[in-house]
Design an enzyme around this catalytic site. Sequence first.
Site, short mmCIF file in Angstrom:
data_model
loop_
_atom_site.label_atom_id
_atom_site.label_comp_id
_atom_site.label_asym_id
_atom_site.label_seq_id
_atom_site.Cartn_x
_atom_site.Cartn_y
_atom_site.Cartn_z
N LEU A 142 8.43 9.85 -10.79
CA LEU A 142 8.38 9.31 -12.10
C LEU A 142 9.22 8.16 -12.32
CD1 LEU A 142 7.74 12.26 -14.34
CD2 LEU A 142 5.83 11.02 -13.30
N ALA A 144 4.69 4.78 -3.62
CA ALA A 144 5.32 3.58 -3.12
C ALA A 144 5.96 2.59 -4.19
CB ALA A 144 4.24 2.79 -2.52
N THR A 146 -2.36 -1.38 2.13
CA THR A 146 -3.00 -2.28 1.46
C THR A 146 -3.34 -3.52 2.44
OG1 THR A 146 -2.18 -4.39 0.47
CG2 THR A 146 -0.47 -3.06 1.34
N ASP A 147 -4.26 -4.33 1.96
CA ASP A 147 -4.72 -5.39 3.00
C ASP A 147 -3.53 -6.59 3.16
OD1 ASP A 147 -4.69 -6.63 0.54
OD2 ASP A 147 -6.96 -7.58 0.62
N GLU A 148 -2.65 -6.41 2.10
CA GLU A 148 -1.56 -7.51 2.14
C GLU A 148 -0.74 -7.49 3.57
OE1 GLU A 148 0.57 -8.05 -1.41
OE2 GLU A 148 -1.15 -7.28 -2.56
N TYR A 167 7.43 -6.38 -0.12
CA TYR A 167 6.39 -5.38 -0.48
C TYR A 167 5.49 -5.12 0.74
CZ TYR A 167 2.13 -3.05 -1.94
OH TYR A 167 0.77 -2.20 -1.78
N LYS A 198 5.26 -2.33 3.59
CA LYS A 198 3.81 -1.37 3.84
C LYS A 198 3.63 -1.49 5.20
CE LYS A 198 1.67 0.77 1.17
NZ LYS A 198 1.71 2.05 0.70
N PRO A 225 0.31 -16.09 -18.26
CA PRO A 225 0.86 -16.84 -17.47
C PRO A 225 0.12 -16.90 -15.87
CG PRO A 225 1.95 -14.81 -17.50
CD PRO A 225 0.82 -14.76 -18.53
N TYR A 266 0.26 -18.28 -12.09
CA TYR A 266 1.14 -18.67 -11.02
C TYR A 266 0.67 -19.87 -10.43
CZ TYR A 266 3.52 -14.12 -11.38
OH TYR A 266 4.13 -12.93 -11.91
N ARG A 293 -7.84 -13.37 -4.81
CA ARG A 293 -7.80 -11.77 -4.37
C ARG A 293 -9.21 -11.21 -4.33
NH1 ARG A 293 -3.96 -13.87 -3.08
NH2 ARG A 293 -1.63 -13.02 -3.77
N ASP A 352 5.03 -21.18 -9.51
CA ASP A 352 4.36 -20.08 -8.49
C ASP A 352 5.32 -19.10 -8.01
OD1 ASP A 352 2.45 -19.22 -7.26
OD2 ASP A 352 2.28 -21.14 -5.74
P1 NAD Z 1 1.79 2.48 -8.92
O1 NAD Z 1 3.18 1.59 -8.79
O2 NAD Z 1 0.91 2.35 -10.00
O3 NAD Z 1 2.37 3.89 -8.52
C1 NAD Z 1 3.22 4.34 -7.50
C2 NAD Z 1 3.65 5.83 -7.88
O4 NAD Z 1 4.63 6.39 -7.12
C3 NAD Z 1 4.30 6.09 -9.28
O5 NAD Z 1 3.66 7.19 -10.12
C4 NAD Z 1 5.70 6.26 -8.87
O6 NAD Z 1 6.26 6.98 -10.16
C5 NAD Z 1 5.92 6.93 -7.67
N1 NAD Z 1 6.69 6.76 -6.92
C6 NAD Z 1 7.57 5.51 -6.40
N2 NAD Z 1 8.66 5.81 -6.01
C7 NAD Z 1 8.59 7.18 -5.60
C8 NAD Z 1 9.31 7.96 -5.02
N3 NAD Z 1 10.40 7.47 -4.08
N4 NAD Z 1 9.08 9.31 -4.77
C9 NAD Z 1 7.93 9.79 -5.39
N5 NAD Z 1 7.27 9.08 -6.13
C10 NAD Z 1 7.63 7.78 -6.18
O7 NAD Z 1 1.22 2.22 -7.66
P2 NAD Z 1 -0.43 1.98 -7.23
O8 NAD Z 1 -0.92 0.84 -7.53
O9 NAD Z 1 -1.03 3.19 -7.87
O10 NAD Z 1 -0.67 2.17 -5.52
C11 NAD Z 1 -0.63 3.34 -4.84
C12 NAD Z 1 -0.62 3.01 -3.37
O11 NAD Z 1 -1.74 2.26 -3.17
C13 NAD Z 1 0.77 2.25 -2.85
O12 NAD Z 1 0.92 2.95 -1.73
C14 NAD Z 1 0.00 0.90 -2.80
O13 NAD Z 1 0.87 0.38 -1.71
C15 NAD Z 1 -1.19 1.18 -2.34
N6 NAD Z 1 -2.15 -0.10 -2.85
C16 NAD Z 1 -2.34 -0.54 -3.97
C17 NAD Z 1 -3.18 -1.56 -4.38
C18 NAD Z 1 -3.26 -1.94 -5.82
O14 NAD Z 1 -4.22 -2.96 -6.03
N7 NAD Z 1 -2.56 -1.48 -6.76
C19 NAD Z 1 -4.10 -1.73 -3.13
C20 NAD Z 1 -3.94 -1.34 -2.01
C21 NAD Z 1 -3.15 -0.35 -1.75
P1 TYD Z 2 -0.91 -9.13 -8.64
O1 TYD Z 2 -1.65 -8.34 -9.55
O2 TYD Z 2 0.63 -8.93 -8.65
O3 TYD Z 2 -1.15 -8.34 -7.23
P2 TYD Z 2 -0.53 -8.83 -5.70
O4 TYD Z 2 0.09 -10.13 -5.81
O5 TYD Z 2 -0.41 -7.84 -5.03
O6 TYD Z 2 -2.14 -9.43 -5.07
O7 TYD Z 2 -1.21 -10.43 -8.53
C1 TYD Z 2 -2.72 -10.92 -8.24
C2 TYD Z 2 -2.65 -12.21 -8.19
O8 TYD Z 2 -2.27 -13.00 -9.39
C3 TYD Z 2 -1.54 -12.92 -7.55
O9 TYD Z 2 -2.18 -14.23 -6.91
C4 TYD Z 2 -0.41 -13.40 -8.34
C5 TYD Z 2 -1.36 -13.77 -9.71
N1 TYD Z 2 -0.41 -13.61 -10.83
C6 TYD Z 2 -0.39 -14.46 -11.86
O10 TYD Z 2 -1.12 -15.65 -11.55
N2 TYD Z 2 0.15 -14.18 -13.24
C7 TYD Z 2 0.98 -13.17 -13.28
O11 TYD Z 2 1.68 -13.13 -14.36
C8 TYD Z 2 0.79 -12.00 -12.51
C9 TYD Z 2 1.48 -10.51 -12.68
C10 TYD Z 2 0.03 -12.14 -11.07
#
Ligand code: NAD
Ligand code: TYD
Length: 361
Positions: free
Chosen positions: A37, A85, A136-138, A163, A167, A218, A220, A227, A297
């Site tokens: 949490l 994460a 992630t694909d990143e 990040y 990963k 905003p 960037y 994406r 940016d």
């Molecule tokens: P999020 O930040 O919304 O959620 C992360 C969760 O992990 C939260 O509930 C947080 O409390 C918990 N957490 C963080 N540190 C912790 C710890 N030390 N111990 C236990 N719990 C902990 O993230 P998300 O967007 O739901 O992403 C989930 C996973 O999917 C991540 O591994 C992320 O790298 C991966 N992912 C996310 C995306 C995306 O677009 N959001 C895309 C591809 C992969």
């Molecule tokens: P984000 O949702 O942070 O995902 P990621 O960086 O993991 O792809 O950002 C998505 C894209 O949007 C990224 O190119 C950065 C851009 N961005 C903005 O232009 N303005 C913003 O305020 C945020 C949060 C992201």
Amino acid sequence: MRTYLVTGGAGFIGSNYIHYMFKKYDKDIRIINVDKLTYAGNLENLKDLEDRDNYSFVKADICDKEAIMKIFEENDIDRVVHFAAESHVDRSIKNPEVFVQTNVLGTAVMLNCAKAAWELPDGTFKEDKKFLHVSTDEVYGSLPDDDSAFFYETTPYDPHSPYSASKASSDMLVKSYMDTYKFPANITNCSNNYGPYQFPEKLIPLIINNALNGKKLPVYGDGKNVRDWLFVEDHAKAIDMVQEQGKLFETYNIGGHNEKQNIEIIHIILNTLQEMLPDGDKRKEYINESLITYVEDRKGHDRRYAIAPDKIKEAIGWYPETMFKEGIKKTIAWFFEHEEWMKNVTSGDYQKYYEDMYKDR
Ligand code: NAD
Ligand code: TYD
């Protein structure tokens, strides 16, 4: 009955996954959700599941070996689905250490505890135990602007942000367990998700929330970073399909076939909000392009991400089902219905975060 240990289930994708799994399997599975949490974890996301006797929550840090081992000792875990994460690139640029701590060391703890619980005296593993590492694909780095290249499972890792580097490191650890111990795991590398319960630090919920409140949007850099957006429920479905139908030790890329420039996303959100808000709603007067503000940016901003989800389609028949037009409407409808949720998560610490992150932009 199969028992799942889900890490990070109180976050965005984890909570959508848990909802998806109960909708699909109802009483046929048990889920234990372990989450620290952090600011990103929110038990409100799972409120409707609290009364289920096949769901439980444990508040713990995945870096805490004893707490995690205790869960394995007290429960016969069949599946681990590892979401927990630190997940936001901008935060990783400001404060990288916690990303290494949770994403790398936390994954090592999860792997070690699962290995200790599942390994037999002869070094093989108990039958039908599986670990899925959500990534992630990143990790693949950045693609050129033209549409000629995509990320495949064979694309070399080339992470740029703290990040994605953390990963990538966690993926490598999982790979090392599979190679060294034949540890029963899969890795999935997914593109950008959007949908209900997403924390408004990420682009789509941030833009929806700012637009509804008449705040600047905003963008960037030049707004042309690309994406590949996937509706979160499609991701949840892919994770389940990989775990049940995928081949152990394999990596599967999951993507939306839905590449869009950030500025396009913002225009779509503005137009969809105009379309969905009822006539006479005051917000319609200020929700327009004049809110768009180009800002400094992001450092090291990856230009383009795009997945070719060919392998997962051919191997297990998964494909992105939700068209962006439909997914964004569902997402906005969810935010309309959950104004309290947004108010709660954007009060207090979020204000400080926002001022700090955007003050020089
Ligand atoms: P999020 O930040 O919304 O959620 C992360 C969760 O992990 C939260 O509930 C947080 O409390 C918990 N957490 C963080 N540190 C912790 C710890 N030390 N111990 C236990 N719990 C902990 O993230 P998300 O967007 O739901 O992403 C989930 C996973 O999917 C991540 O591994 C992320 O790298 C991966 N992912 C996310 C995306 C995306 O677009 N959001 C895309 C591809 C992969
Ligand atoms: P984000 O949702 O942070 O995902 P990621 O960086 O993991 O792809 O950002 C998505 C894209 O949007 C990224 O190119 C950065 C851009 N961005 C903005 O232009 N303005 C913003 O305020 C945020 C949060 C992201």
